[in-house]
Design a protein around this motif. Structure first.
Motif, mmCIF file in Angstrom:
data_model
loop_
_atom_site.group_PDB
_atom_site.id
_atom_site.type_symbol
_atom_site.label_atom_id
_atom_site.label_comp_id
_atom_site.label_asym_id
_atom_site.label_seq_id
_atom_site.Cartn_x
_atom_site.Cartn_y
_atom_site.Cartn_z
ATOM 1 N N LEU A 270 0.861 -1.183 0.107
ATOM 2 C CA LEU A 270 -0.230 0.098 -0.004
ATOM 3 C C LEU A 270 0.612 1.172 0.185
ATOM 4 C CD1 LEU A 270 -2.857 -0.940 2.384
ATOM 5 C CD2 LEU A 270 -3.135 -0.383 0.046
ATOM 6 N N ALA B 224 -0.222 3.550 -3.239
ATOM 7 C CA ALA B 224 -1.513 4.503 -2.674
ATOM 8 C C ALA B 224 -1.022 5.924 -2.932
ATOM 9 C CB ALA B 224 -1.865 4.303 -1.174
ATOM 10 N N THR C 282 -3.511 8.718 1.314
ATOM 11 C CA THR C 282 -3.911 7.511 1.760
ATOM 12 C C THR C 282 -2.607 6.975 2.502
ATOM 13 O OG1 THR C 282 -5.378 7.022 0.036
ATOM 14 C CG2 THR C 282 -4.337 5.155 1.098
#
Length: 113
Positions: A65, A69, A73
Motif C-alpha cells: 500500500l 497508494a 492514503t
C-alpha cells in the motif's frame, strides 16, 4: 619409519539442506529483526510462529500500500500504523497481540479496496 599424513582442516560449507533450513528460519521470522526485539511484545512475536506470520503479512500488505497508494492514503496508513503499534504495546498476552494484527490487516484491506 611411519609415514606422516598431512592434517587438512575440515571447513564446513553450507550444503543444500543447511541453506534450506536457513531459508525456512528466515521465512518464519517476523518482518523485523528479532535481534532488535527490545520489549516483551516484540520478544513474544519473535518466539511465536503464528505471531511472526501475522507480522510478515502486515509488513507485506503495508509495504504494498505504501508503494501504490496516493499521498493522502499513505499518510493515513502511516498514522494508522502508529496507532496500531501503540495499541499492540498495551497487549497483556498472545491472543491480544494476534487480535491487534488481525484488526490492522482488516483496516489495510479496507484501504486497499
Amino acid at each position: 619409519m611411519e609415514a606422516r599424513r598431512a592434517v587438512v582442516p575440515v571447513v564446513a560449507t553450507p550444503n543444500r539442506a543447511t541453506r534450506t533450513i536457513r531459508q525456512q528460519s528466515a521465512a518464519q521470522a517476523p518482518g523485523f529483526n528479532c535481534r532488535r526485539a527490545r520489549n516483551d511484545i516484540t520478544a513474544a512475536i519473535c518466539s511465536d510462529a503464528g505471531l511472526a506470520a501475522l507480522d510478515r503479512q502486515l509488513t507485506s500488505r503495508f509495504a504494498a500500500l505504501d508503494r501504490s497508494a496516493d499521498p493522502a492514503t499513505v499518510q493515513r496508513i502511516h498514522h494508522g500504523e502508529t496507532t496500531f503499534l501503540n495499541a499492540r504495546q498495551t497487549c497483556p498476552d498472545r491472543d491480544c497481540i494476534a487480535d491487534a494484527y488481525r484488526l490492522r490487516l482488516r483496516e489495510l484491506d479496507e484501504v486497499g479496496r
